[in-house]
Each structure stands twice: as structure tokens, then as C-alpha cells.
Write a protein that holds these residues in place. Structure first.
Motif, PDB file in Angstrom:
ATOM      1  N   PRO A  70       0.814  -1.221   0.000  1.00  0.00           N
ATOM      2  CA  PRO A  70       0.000   0.000   0.000  1.00  0.00           C
ATOM      3  C   PRO A  70       0.842   1.264   0.000  1.00  0.00           C
ATOM      4  O   PRO A  70       1.834   1.361   0.743  1.00  0.00           O
ATOM      5  N   LEU A  71       0.457   2.239  -0.828  1.00  0.00           N
ATOM      6  CA  LEU A  71       1.125   3.547  -0.808  1.00  0.00           C
ATOM      7  C   LEU A  71       0.026   4.580  -1.062  1.00  0.00           C
ATOM      8  O   LEU A  71      -0.280   4.906  -2.201  1.00  0.00           O
ATOM      9  N   TYR A  72      -0.576   5.015   0.020  1.00  0.00           N
ATOM     10  CA  TYR A  72      -1.742   5.878  -0.080  1.00  0.00           C
ATOM     11  C   TYR A  72      -1.365   7.306   0.295  1.00  0.00           C
ATOM     12  O   TYR A  72      -0.895   7.576   1.394  1.00  0.00           O
ATOM     13  N   ILE A  73      -1.584   8.210  -0.673  1.00  0.00           N
ATOM     14  CA  ILE A  73      -1.227   9.620  -0.510  1.00  0.00           C
ATOM     15  C   ILE A  73      -2.488  10.377  -0.120  1.00  0.00           C
ATOM     16  O   ILE A  73      -3.550  10.157  -0.715  1.00  0.00           O
ATOM     17  N   GLY A 113       0.639  19.801   4.449  1.00  0.00           N
ATOM     18  CA  GLY A 113       1.430  18.681   3.951  1.00  0.00           C
ATOM     19  C   GLY A 113       0.606  17.442   3.636  1.00  0.00           C
ATOM     20  O   GLY A 113      -0.600  17.403   3.853  1.00  0.00           O
ATOM     21  N   TYR A 114       1.285  16.446   3.097  1.00  0.00           N
ATOM     22  CA  TYR A 114       0.650  15.166   2.762  1.00  0.00           C
ATOM     23  C   TYR A 114       0.910  14.170   3.883  1.00  0.00           C
ATOM     24  O   TYR A 114       1.883  14.292   4.637  1.00  0.00           O
ATOM     25  N   LEU A 115       0.042  13.154   3.952  1.00  0.00           N
ATOM     26  CA  LEU A 115       0.327  11.964   4.747  1.00  0.00           C
ATOM     27  C   LEU A 115       0.505  10.800   3.770  1.00  0.00           C
ATOM     28  O   LEU A 115      -0.177  10.737   2.753  1.00  0.00           O
ATOM     29  N   ILE A 116       1.409   9.894   4.099  1.00  0.00           N
ATOM     30  CA  ILE A 116       1.588   8.678   3.313  1.00  0.00           C
ATOM     31  C   ILE A 116       1.210   7.513   4.225  1.00  0.00           C
ATOM     32  O   ILE A 116       1.812   7.327   5.293  1.00  0.00           O
ATOM     33  N   ASN A 117       0.207   6.757   3.830  1.00  0.00           N
ATOM     34  CA  ASN A 117      -0.349   5.694   4.689  1.00  0.00           C
ATOM     35  C   ASN A 117      -0.685   6.239   6.077  1.00  0.00           C
ATOM     36  O   ASN A 117      -0.498   5.561   7.088  1.00  0.00           O
ATOM     37  N   GLY A 118      -1.139   7.481   6.133  1.00  0.00           N
ATOM     38  CA  GLY A 118      -1.551   8.076   7.403  1.00  0.00           C
ATOM     39  C   GLY A 118      -0.422   8.662   8.230  1.00  0.00           C
ATOM     40  O   GLY A 118      -0.644   9.123   9.344  1.00  0.00           O
ATOM     41  N   LYS A 119       0.810   8.640   7.689  1.00  0.00           N
ATOM     42  CA  LYS A 119       1.958   9.148   8.449  1.00  0.00           C
ATOM     43  C   LYS A 119       2.643  10.289   7.705  1.00  0.00           C
ATOM     44  O   LYS A 119       2.691  10.278   6.468  1.00  0.00           O
ATOM     45  N   GLY A 120       3.256  11.195   8.475  1.00  0.00           N
ATOM     46  CA  GLY A 120       3.998  12.266   7.830  1.00  0.00           C
ATOM     47  C   GLY A 120       4.550  13.229   8.849  1.00  0.00           C
ATOM     48  O   GLY A 120       4.333  13.098  10.056  1.00  0.00           O
ATOM     49  N   ASN A 148       0.779  -0.217  -4.699  1.00  0.00           N
ATOM     50  CA  ASN A 148      -0.571   0.210  -5.064  1.00  0.00           C
ATOM     51  C   ASN A 148      -0.684   1.679  -4.641  1.00  0.00           C
ATOM     52  O   ASN A 148      -0.921   1.982  -3.479  1.00  0.00           O
ATOM     53  N   VAL A 149      -0.462   2.581  -5.609  1.00  0.00           N
ATOM     54  CA  VAL A 149      -0.437   4.017  -5.312  1.00  0.00           C
ATOM     55  C   VAL A 149      -1.846   4.593  -5.513  1.00  0.00           C
ATOM     56  O   VAL A 149      -2.410   4.477  -6.603  1.00  0.00           O
ATOM     57  N   ILE A 150      -2.402   5.174  -4.473  1.00  0.00           N
ATOM     58  CA  ILE A 150      -3.729   5.798  -4.579  1.00  0.00           C
ATOM     59  C   ILE A 150      -3.633   7.219  -4.047  1.00  0.00           C
ATOM     60  O   ILE A 150      -3.136   7.426  -2.934  1.00  0.00           O
ATOM     61  N   THR A 174       5.039  22.217  -1.580  1.00  0.00           N
ATOM     62  CA  THR A 174       5.166  21.416  -0.364  1.00  0.00           C
ATOM     63  C   THR A 174       5.548  19.995  -0.737  1.00  0.00           C
ATOM     64  O   THR A 174       5.121  19.482  -1.776  1.00  0.00           O
ATOM     65  N   GLU A 175       6.377  19.385   0.107  1.00  0.00           N
ATOM     66  CA  GLU A 175       6.869  18.034  -0.161  1.00  0.00           C
ATOM     67  C   GLU A 175       6.729  17.162   1.079  1.00  0.00           C
ATOM     68  O   GLU A 175       7.004  17.613   2.194  1.00  0.00           O
ATOM     69  N   GLN A 176       6.304  15.916   0.885  1.00  0.00           N
ATOM     70  CA  GLN A 176       6.361  14.922   1.955  1.00  0.00           C
ATOM     71  C   GLN A 176       7.318  13.822   1.500  1.00  0.00           C
ATOM     72  O   GLN A 176       7.532  13.634   0.286  1.00  0.00           O
TER      73      GLN A 176
END
Ligand SMILES: [Cu+2]
Length: 592
Positions: free
Chosen positions: A170-173, A200-207, A290-292, A361-363
Motif C-alpha cells: 500500500p502507498l496511499y497519498i 502537507g501530505y500523509l503517506i499511509n496516514g503518516k507524515g 498500489n499508489v492511490i 510542499t513536499e512529503q
């Protein structure tokens, strides 16, 4: 005889449809995924929600218990709901909202669809507060897969990809804001503040929130400032969160935007040190992700330092594989990618940069070959083979980036009907007021109060605005000609269908129909091998044409996936042979 029967039954489970039952329990919580506490929503105590998985052809049953203080519905994004339009989860269109304390069960088939999808709240902007999660449908055995193209028919490598396809990483943005979306919406309509500023973004809920220097932001944002000035005549600047100062262009004059805090905004930038997502290579030569993009505000440019990306599947369709250094992940879209992981050691940044003019902005997440599994990698030297800056600008313009128009289906049979369409509907995307956005040629808005009205799927008096009654009958070929008059690109999503993107350019379409475009020798038409999508970005001041076959009687929403645009009016409901389906709508749905 018994022996043959046994073999028959052993082989059967691969092909037989299974009922997959899920329970989604929605609650609210007070958490700080990137270091700033706020109210957020959880599904089964997690964010993003649990994976709903199936084999192609299975039936899914998902019961939603709404323990929130707000009404909700769940839409299964990209799932066509063929023959079950009342399970589409759109309030005011396919069902009444699920109010606090109520529950509702969604039942639908996955027949004829494979790959990556997602589910999310369709009420207000609540999915941005956490009501979202992945849906993954494993392809049937006879589906054409493009893995041999990527591996050059190396059977070991192809077998690795076949194995990872069962459960891709999983790779959820998701874009994340300081305030809950109800508060942002209030500020938006109370003050006319454009909410184009995320924390900012979270990736799989983290950031983590980082605060680059003014110089770094200015360098990465120079192109944005220049084009903003060229298109609007306004000289602007970036704040410490990388947000473009839009005061001179939008909003009530005289309002002190900084003092009010623009929605999502936290000025000045405060850095945090919360955990970022880490992916461990574990000795495999490939990782399938799986990028979403589950966000509600911005698209993303993604790259992995020192690594190629093979794009294999977009919006649930295998494509002729494209090898890139950088890929665009549009709001609502899904990308199955394969990354060759043949380094011996090192920690590599996976970069996610905002694609919009409004923010730099970058995560970062990490791809780790040899790091202890307990540590965050900032103390380890990240390998310097960077492809994009924090603004998503390629550091070398020659590097290949994903061109979505080139993402043609791998199976050449996935091709649009040729020739003229039976129905053509024209849409104009435009900003018609301070916080008004429309898809209609006449500028009409679809405002959020429609979410509380009798669903247009069966309403006797279809009284909401923006109902498109174009006389579509089952079997018709339908063209949506979409001209975007405004400087913002819009990721447009159509429910109930997958469509071919048969024309796209940075100018208007210029013809009243595809038939006229064919006759006039249009240079932008592609009826031979166009992308097959359910969400696709209409470029700034350009056009797209979507073609689909009307094979799904119902009432289908067509809207921008930027939540605040949809809430500001940017949607319509396209009726499709509605009378045919009304007698089949279950009482339990109408009476809900
Ligand atoms: Cu939009």
C-alpha cells in the motif's frame, strides 16, 4: 469418477464468486498524525480504513455503522455498480445520508473489474477528515498482464510480479489540513478565502511537517510565480508553508487573511518530528506498489531517489507499461507500479510534491535496504540521486515523467466505439464567483444542500439543479465535451462508468461534436488507443473529451474531485435511462 470430481472441485475456487463481508465502524478521535492535534475520523480505529479485497467477480457486502456526529455515505470510487446504482453512495443522488446512530449495508458485485479502487465518504468533505480506505480486486486468471514487457520475459522476475499482485504494497497519498473540513468550509464561505493551503501530505496516514528555507521555496516556486503573474497579472509570494498568497486575487478585500488563518493553514511553519512511512525491501528484486491519491485538494508528483518506476495499471486497467523517473498521481486515481529494487544497501527518499500552482510542499517516505526496522532514517545518509525538487520540478528536464495521455490499455480490445456518438453533452468548467465553481455551460451550481434532498435516482420531481436529462438510452455512445475556462486544472470523476479520454489539449475542443471534429480533421482526437479511466484531469484552460457506452441505467454524478470545488457547486447528475431502473430499486433503499 470420484477422482475427476475431486479435481474439478479443487480447481473451482479460483473461478467461483465469493461473498466478502466487511464491517466499517466510523468513529471520531483526537489525534496528531503529523504532529498537530485535531479532530479526525477513523474506520475500525484506523486511518486510512481497512483494505477491502476480493477476487474479480466476488460480491462485496460492507455494513457501515455511523458513530460520528455528522451524516455520511460511502462511495466505492471506480466500482461501476453495474445494475445496482442505489449502492453508489452519493447522498441526494443514490441514497439518503446515513445519520448518526444509523447503519447501512452496501452490496455489489466486482464482476468485470479488477485492480485498485478505493472507498470514501461522499458527504460534504468528510473523507479528507479520515473516512477513506482501499479496495483491491485481484485480476482473474485469464486477464492479460503486461509483466513480461517489464521483465523482458525473465520468468523469475515475472513470477515475482505475479506473486506481489496478490497483495501489492500500500502507498496511499492524502493531503492533510490543520483544521477539520467543516471548519475550513465555514472559513471559506464566511470570508471568501481560497482554501488552497494544506499542512502537507500523509503517506499511509503518516507524515511530518518540515519548514524549508524561504530561498528553497522561492527557487522551487519560481515557475509558479511567473505563470501566476502571466495568467492573472498579480505579483504574489510564498509564505513559510509554501502557500501562494492569493489575497490580491480572491477573497473579500480588507480581510486580514493571515490573521484569520487561511483554511488548512498554520503560519508561520512549525516543524514536527513525527514518524514517516518506511518501506523495507527485504531482499526482493522488485516492489509492486498500489499508489492511490486519496486526497481532496491536490495532485502529487512522485519520484523515488535512485529508482525507476514502471507504471503498470491506471484506474483499474493494465496499460502498456511506461518507465519513468517521476509520475503524476491525480486526485482519486490509482496506479499499480513496479519498482526495481536491486541496490545492495542504502536509504532512499520517496518524494511527493504538490502539483498545484497554489503551494510548494513536499512529503517524504523512505525505501530502506538495510536499516533497523525500529529507527527513522534521518541519521542515515540518504543516497543522493534526486530527480525532483520540493516543487515537483524535474532536476533534469530530459528525465521521463508520466504522460497520462500516453497510458493506453495493454489489452488492445479495450478500445472506444469509433465514429459519431448518439449523445453529446457539453460542460464548461469555470469559477463563477468568489467561492463558486460550476461544470455547467450556464454557470449553475450544485450546492451541498442537494445531499439532503430526495435522491435523484428515484425522485418524482427531480428538483435539484444540475440534473442533465440528455435522453441517454442503454446502448448509446455518449461523449462529454469538457472545456475548462479557468486557470486551475480539475480532476473530473464520473460515477457508474469507465470512459475513454478521446481528446485532450491545452486549448478548447473547438467543435460541437466528435463527429464534427472527425470531419474537421481535429489534431487532438485519439480514437485508436486512448486512456481508459474513471477520473482524469482537465488541464488548465484546456479541454478533455470523455466517451463511454451507456450500459448502466441510473443517475450518475459527474464532478470535480477537489472537495471544496465540489462543495462550491462543481458537479452535475447525468440521468441514464432512469425509468428502466426505478422499478428495481429495493424498498429497503427507498425507505432508508
Ligand atoms: Cu476542481
Amino acid at each position: 469418477m470420484a477422482k475427476y470430481l475431486l479435481l474439478f472441485f479443487l480447481a473451482l475456487p479460483v473461478y467461483s464468486a465469493v461473498l466478502r463481508t466487511y464491517v466499517l465502524n466510523l468513529t471520531s478521535s483526537y489525534q496528531a498524525p503529523n504532529g498537530f492535534y485535531r479532530e479526525m475520523f477513523l474506520i475500525n480505529n484506523q486511518h486510512p480504513g481497512p483494505l477491502i479485497e476480493a477476487d474479480e467477480g466476488d460480491t462485496i457486502s460492507a455494513t457501515v455503522f455511523n458513530n460520528l456526529q455528522v451524516p455520511i455515505t460511502i462511495h466505492f470510487h471506480g466500482i461501476r455498480q453495474h445494475g445496482t446504482p442505489w449502492m453508489d453512495g452519493t447522498p441526494g443522488v443514490s441514497q439518503r445520508p446515513i445519520f448518526p446512530g444509523e447503519s447501512f449495508t452496501y452490496n455489489f458485485t466486482t464482476e468485470g473489474q479488477y485492480g485498485s479502487y478505493w472507498y470514501h465518504a461522499h458527504m460534504r468533505s468528510y473523507y479528507q477528515d479520515g473516512i477513506k480506505g482501499p479496495v483491491y480486486i485481484r485480476p482473474a486468471p485469464d486477464t492479460l498482464r503486461p509483466y513480461d514487457v517489464v521483465t523482458e520475459t525473465n520468468t523469475t522476475a515475472t513470477a515475482i510480479l505475479r506473486a506481489q499482485e496478490i497483495n501489492p504494497t500500500p502507498l496511499y497519498i492524502m493531503d492533510w489540513t490543520k483544521l477539520p473540513t467543516d471548519a475550513i468550509y465555514q472559513k471559506t464561505i464566511n470570508y471568501g478565502i481560497d482554501p488552497a493551503c494544506i499542512l502537507g501530505y500523509l503517506i499511509n496516514g503518516k507524515g511530518r511537517v518540515t519548514c524549508p528555507s524561504n530561498e528553497t521555496i522561492a527557487a522551487a516556486g519560481a515557475g509558479r510565480l511567473a505563470s501566476f503573474h502571466a495568467t492573472t497579472g498579480v505579483q504574489s509570494k510564498f509564505d513559510s508553508l509554501g502557500c501562494l498568497d492569493l489575497n490580491a486575487l480572491y477573497g473579500y478585500p480588507g480581510i486580514d487573511h493571515a490573521a484569520l488563518e487561511a483554511p488548512g493553514y498554520s503560519a508561520p511553519c512549525q516543524a514536527t518530528n513525527t514518524d514517516r512511512e518506511i518501506f523495507y525491501v527485504n531482499g526482493s528484486d522488485w516492489i509492486m506498489f498500489n499508489v492511490i491519491n486519496m486526497g481532496g485538494q491536490f495532485g502529487t508528483y512522485m519520484s523515488i531517489d535512485g529508482h525507476d518506476i514502471w507504471v503498470l495499471q491506471v484506474d483499474g486497467t493494465f496499460i502498456r507499461p511506461l518507465k519513468v523517473k517521476q509520475m503524476y498521481a491525480g486526485l482519486g486515481s490509482r496506479y499499480i507500479i513496479a519498482v526495481p529494487t536491486q541496490k545492495s544497501s542504502g536509504v532512499f527518499a520517496i518524494r511527493f510534491a504538490c502539483t498545484a500552482q497554489a503551494q510548494v510542499t513536499e512529503q517524504i517516505a523512505w525505501l530502506s535496504y538495510n536499516m533497523p526496522t525500529t529507527a527513522q532514517p534521518e541519521d542515515y545518509p540518504a543516497t543522493n540521486d534526486v530527480y525532483q525538487d520540493i516543487g515537483g520540478n524535474l532536476l533534469n528536464a530530459q528525465m521521463p515523467t508520466l504522460i497520462e495521455a500516453a497510458a493506453a490499455p495493454y489489452d488492445e480490445r479495450v478500445k472506444p466505439p469509433q465514429g459519431p456518438a448518439q449523445r453529446t453533452i457539453h460542460f464548461t468548467l469555470n469559477r463563477t464567483g468568489m467561492v463558486d465553481f460550476s461544470v455547467m455551460d450556464n454557470g449553475e451550481l450544485m450546492l451541498p444542500d442537494m445531499e439532503l434532498m430526495t435522491p435523484s435516482l428515484w425522485a418524482e420531481d427531480v428538483h435539484q439543479g444540475n440534473i442533465v436529462e440528455a435522453g441517454i438510452k442503454i446502448g448509446d455512445v455518449v461523449d462529454l465535451i469538457i472545456d475548462n475556462r479557468y486557470i486551475m486544472p480539475h480532476p473530473m470523476h464520473l460515477h457508474g462508468h469507465t470512459f475513454w479520454v478521446i481528446s485532450e489539449s491545452k486549448t478548447s475542443f473547438g467543435y460541437p461534436s466528435v463527429e464534427a471534429a472527425i470531419a474537421g480533421g481535429s489534431s487532438t482526437l485519439n480514437l485508436a488507443n486512448p486512456p481508459y479511466r474513471d477520473t482524469y484531469t482537465a488541464p488548465s484552460r484546456g479541454h478533455v473529451v470523455f466517451r463511454y457506452v451507456a450500459d448502466n441505467a441510473g443517475a450518475w454524478m459527474f464532478h470535480c474531485h477537489v472537495n471544496v470545488h465540489r462543495m462550491a457547486g462543481m458537479g452535475a447528475v447525468i440521468l441514464e435511462d432512469r425509468e428502466k431502473i426505478i422499478p428495481r430499486i429495493p424498498e429497503s433503499v427507498i425507505d432508508f
